[in-house]
Design a protein around this motif. Sequence first.
Motif, PDB file in Angstrom:
ATOM      1  N   GLY A  64       0.817  -1.208   0.000  1.00 52.84           N
ATOM      2  CA  GLY A  64       0.000   0.000   0.000  1.00 52.84           C
ATOM      3  C   GLY A  64       0.851   1.259   0.000  1.00 52.84           C
ATOM      4  O   GLY A  64       0.536   2.240  -0.664  1.00 52.84           O
ATOM      5  N   HIS A  65       1.943   1.224   0.746  1.00 54.27           N
ATOM      6  CA  HIS A  65       2.861   2.365   0.779  1.00 54.27           C
ATOM      7  C   HIS A  65       3.425   2.611  -0.613  1.00 54.27           C
ATOM      8  O   HIS A  65       3.437   3.742  -1.092  1.00 54.27           O
ATOM      9  CB  HIS A  65       3.997   2.089   1.774  1.00 54.27           C
ATOM     10  N   MET A  66       3.878   1.554  -1.266  1.00 55.84           N
ATOM     11  CA  MET A  66       4.488   1.699  -2.580  1.00 55.84           C
ATOM     12  C   MET A  66       3.472   2.138  -3.633  1.00 55.84           C
ATOM     13  O   MET A  66       3.819   2.850  -4.570  1.00 55.84           O
ATOM     14  CB  MET A  66       5.164   0.390  -2.986  1.00 55.84           C
ATOM     15  N   LYS A  67       2.230   1.763  -3.451  1.00 51.24           N
ATOM     16  CA  LYS A  67       1.202   2.114  -4.433  1.00 51.24           C
ATOM     17  C   LYS A  67       0.667   3.534  -4.237  1.00 51.24           C
ATOM     18  O   LYS A  67       0.399   4.239  -5.208  1.00 51.24           O
ATOM     19  CB  LYS A  67       0.042   1.120  -4.335  1.00 51.24           C
ATOM     20  N   SER A  68       0.522   3.975  -2.986  1.00 54.16           N
ATOM     21  CA  SER A  68      -0.188   5.232  -2.741  1.00 54.16           C
ATOM     22  C   SER A  68       0.577   6.303  -1.974  1.00 54.16           C
ATOM     23  O   SER A  68       0.193   7.465  -2.033  1.00 54.16           O
ATOM     24  CB  SER A  68      -1.468   4.940  -1.957  1.00 54.16           C
ATOM     25  N   HIS A  69       1.610   5.952  -1.237  1.00 52.30           N
ATOM     26  CA  HIS A  69       2.203   6.922  -0.326  1.00 52.30           C
ATOM     27  C   HIS A  69       3.678   7.234  -0.565  1.00 52.30           C
ATOM     28  O   HIS A  69       4.131   8.294  -0.164  1.00 52.30           O
ATOM     29  CB  HIS A  69       2.039   6.460   1.128  1.00 52.30           C
ATOM     30  N   CYS A  70       4.403   6.335  -1.152  1.00 50.83           N
ATOM     31  CA  CYS A  70       5.850   6.526  -1.309  1.00 50.83           C
ATOM     32  C   CYS A  70       6.132   7.712  -2.231  1.00 50.83           C
ATOM     33  O   CYS A  70       5.603   7.787  -3.335  1.00 50.83           O
ATOM     34  CB  CYS A  70       6.495   5.266  -1.882  1.00 50.83           C
ATOM     35  N   ARG A  71       6.995   8.608  -1.774  1.00 50.99           N
ATOM     36  CA  ARG A  71       7.313   9.778  -2.589  1.00 50.99           C
ATOM     37  C   ARG A  71       8.224   9.424  -3.761  1.00 50.99           C
ATOM     38  O   ARG A  71       8.401  10.216  -4.685  1.00 50.99           O
ATOM     39  CB  ARG A  71       7.934  10.875  -1.735  1.00 50.99           C
ATOM     40  N   LEU A  72       8.788   8.210  -3.762  1.00 49.61           N
ATOM     41  CA  LEU A  72       9.648   7.767  -4.860  1.00 49.61           C
ATOM     42  C   LEU A  72       8.940   6.822  -5.825  1.00 49.61           C
ATOM     43  O   LEU A  72       9.566   6.296  -6.739  1.00 49.61           O
ATOM     44  CB  LEU A  72      10.914   7.100  -4.315  1.00 49.61           C
ATOM     45  N   ARG A  73       7.620   6.606  -5.637  1.00 50.07           N
ATOM     46  CA  ARG A  73       6.887   5.740  -6.564  1.00 50.07           C
ATOM     47  C   ARG A  73       6.760   6.449  -7.915  1.00 50.07           C
ATOM     48  O   ARG A  73       6.848   7.674  -7.999  1.00 50.07           O
ATOM     49  CB  ARG A  73       5.512   5.384  -6.009  1.00 50.07           C
ATOM     50  N   PHE A  74       6.560   5.678  -8.956  1.00 46.02           N
ATOM     51  CA  PHE A  74       6.384   6.254 -10.286  1.00 46.02           C
ATOM     52  C   PHE A  74       4.909   6.563 -10.514  1.00 46.02           C
ATOM     53  O   PHE A  74       4.037   5.770 -10.195  1.00 46.02           O
ATOM     54  CB  PHE A  74       6.912   5.304 -11.361  1.00 46.02           C
ATOM     55  N   VAL A  75       4.647   7.748 -11.044  1.00 47.99           N
ATOM     56  CA  VAL A  75       3.289   8.208 -11.343  1.00 47.99           C
ATOM     57  C   VAL A  75       3.268   8.805 -12.746  1.00 47.99           C
ATOM     58  O   VAL A  75       4.314   9.106 -13.319  1.00 47.99           O
ATOM     59  CB  VAL A  75       2.801   9.258 -10.314  1.00 47.99           C
ATOM     60  N   LYS A  76       2.056   8.989 -13.259  1.00 50.55           N
ATOM     61  CA  LYS A  76       1.899   9.640 -14.561  1.00 50.55           C
ATOM     62  C   LYS A  76       1.406  11.058 -14.350  1.00 50.55           C
ATOM     63  O   LYS A  76       0.817  11.387 -13.328  1.00 50.55           O
ATOM     64  CB  LYS A  76       0.916   8.864 -15.424  1.00 50.55           C
ATOM     65  N   CYS A  77       1.597  11.876 -15.322  1.00 50.81           N
ATOM     66  CA  CYS A  77       1.154  13.263 -15.288  1.00 50.81           C
ATOM     67  C   CYS A  77      -0.360  13.313 -15.067  1.00 50.81           C
ATOM     68  O   CYS A  77      -1.108  12.544 -15.669  1.00 50.81           O
ATOM     69  CB  CYS A  77       1.513  13.940 -16.612  1.00 50.81           C
ATOM     70  N   THR A  78      -0.788  14.206 -14.160  1.00 48.10           N
ATOM     71  CA  THR A  78      -2.216  14.300 -13.838  1.00 48.10           C
ATOM     72  C   THR A  78      -2.875  15.547 -14.398  1.00 48.10           C
ATOM     73  O   THR A  78      -4.037  15.815 -14.105  1.00 48.10           O
ATOM     74  CB  THR A  78      -2.429  14.294 -12.310  1.00 48.10           C
ATOM     75  N   LEU A  79      -2.164  16.320 -15.191  1.00 46.58           N
ATOM     76  CA  LEU A  79      -2.792  17.502 -15.774  1.00 46.58           C
ATOM     77  C   LEU A  79      -3.894  17.080 -16.725  1.00 46.58           C
ATOM     78  O   LEU A  79      -3.802  16.041 -17.385  1.00 46.58           O
ATOM     79  CB  LEU A  79      -1.758  18.345 -16.528  1.00 46.58           C
ATOM     80  N   ASN A  80      -4.947  17.894 -16.811  1.00 47.17           N
ATOM     81  CA  ASN A  80      -6.059  17.620 -17.716  1.00 47.17           C
ATOM     82  C   ASN A  80      -5.520  17.561 -19.142  1.00 47.17           C
ATOM     83  O   ASN A  80      -4.974  18.533 -19.640  1.00 47.17           O
ATOM     84  CB  ASN A  80      -7.116  18.722 -17.580  1.00 47.17           C
ATOM     85  N   GLY A  81      -5.669  16.425 -19.776  1.00 51.11           N
ATOM     86  CA  GLY A  81      -5.118  16.241 -21.116  1.00 51.11           C
ATOM     87  C   GLY A  81      -3.607  16.172 -21.090  1.00 51.11           C
ATOM     88  O   GLY A  81      -2.941  16.460 -22.076  1.00 51.11           O
ATOM     89  N   GLY A  82      -3.061  15.809 -19.947  1.00 49.61           N
ATOM     90  CA  GLY A  82      -1.618  15.807 -19.741  1.00 49.61           C
ATOM     91  C   GLY A  82      -0.871  14.843 -20.627  1.00 49.61           C
ATOM     92  O   GLY A  82      -1.450  14.008 -21.324  1.00 49.61           O
ATOM     93  N   CYS A  83       0.427  15.005 -20.575  1.00 48.64           N
ATOM     94  CA  CYS A  83       1.289  14.133 -21.374  1.00 48.64           C
ATOM     95  C   CYS A  83       1.253  12.712 -20.799  1.00 48.64           C
ATOM     96  O   CYS A  83       0.628  12.458 -19.780  1.00 48.64           O
ATOM     97  CB  CYS A  83       2.706  14.684 -21.362  1.00 48.64           C
ATOM     98  N   THR A  84       1.931  11.834 -21.414  1.00 46.83           N
ATOM     99  CA  THR A  84       1.948  10.443 -20.944  1.00 46.83           C
ATOM    100  C   THR A  84       3.240  10.117 -20.197  1.00 46.83           C
ATOM    101  O   THR A  84       3.535   8.963 -19.950  1.00 46.83           O
ATOM    102  CB  THR A  84       1.790   9.476 -22.135  1.00 46.83           C
ATOM    103  N   GLU A  85       3.978  11.136 -19.818  1.00 47.46           N
ATOM    104  CA  GLU A  85       5.256  10.924 -19.143  1.00 47.46           C
ATOM    105  C   GLU A  85       5.077  10.326 -17.751  1.00 47.46           C
ATOM    106  O   GLU A  85       4.125  10.625 -17.050  1.00 47.46           O
ATOM    107  CB  GLU A  85       6.014  12.248 -19.033  1.00 47.46           C
ATOM    108  N   THR A  86       6.016   9.473 -17.376  1.00 47.22           N
ATOM    109  CA  THR A  86       6.046   8.859 -16.054  1.00 47.22           C
ATOM    110  C   THR A  86       7.267   9.388 -15.313  1.00 47.22           C
ATOM    111  O   THR A  86       8.339   9.519 -15.901  1.00 47.22           O
ATOM    112  CB  THR A  86       6.132   7.321 -16.178  1.00 47.22           C
ATOM    113  N   PHE A  87       7.088   9.700 -14.033  1.00 47.50           N
ATOM    114  CA  PHE A  87       8.165  10.261 -13.222  1.00 47.50           C
ATOM    115  C   PHE A  87       7.890   9.926 -11.767  1.00 47.50           C
ATOM    116  O   PHE A  87       6.838   9.399 -11.429  1.00 47.50           O
ATOM    117  CB  PHE A  87       8.273  11.786 -13.419  1.00 47.50           C
TER     118      PHE A  87
END
Length: 92
Positions: free
Chosen positions: A46-69
Motif C-alpha cells: 500500500g505504501h508503494m502504491k499510494s504513499h511513497c514519494r519515490l513511486r512512479f506516477v503519470k502526469c495528472t494535468l487535464n489532457g496531460g502528457c503520458t510521461e512517467t516520473f
Amino acid sequence: MFHIPRFMSTAVCRLVHFCDRLFCRRRKVLCPVGCGEELIAQYTPGHMKSHCRLRFVKCTLNGGCTETFRECDRDAHEKYDCPCRHRVSKSR
C-alpha cells in the motif's frame, strides 16, 4: 506438544526469532524503493502504491502528457516541464 531437549532450546529459540524477523508480517522494514520510510511489512504494498514519494506516477494535468516520473518530481513537472501545463484545468 513435544519436548525440546534443554541443550537444543537456545538454538530453537534463535531459529524461531530469526524466522520471525524474516517472515513476520508485523516486522519493521524499510521502504524497498528507498524513500527512507520505516513501515510494518504487511503495509509495504500500500505504501508503494499510494504513499511513497519515490513511486512512479503519470502526469495528472487535464489532457496531460503520458510521461512517467517519481511522485516527488510531480509538482516541478506539472508547473515547468509538461507540454500540457498551459491548458486550463487540472484533474487529480
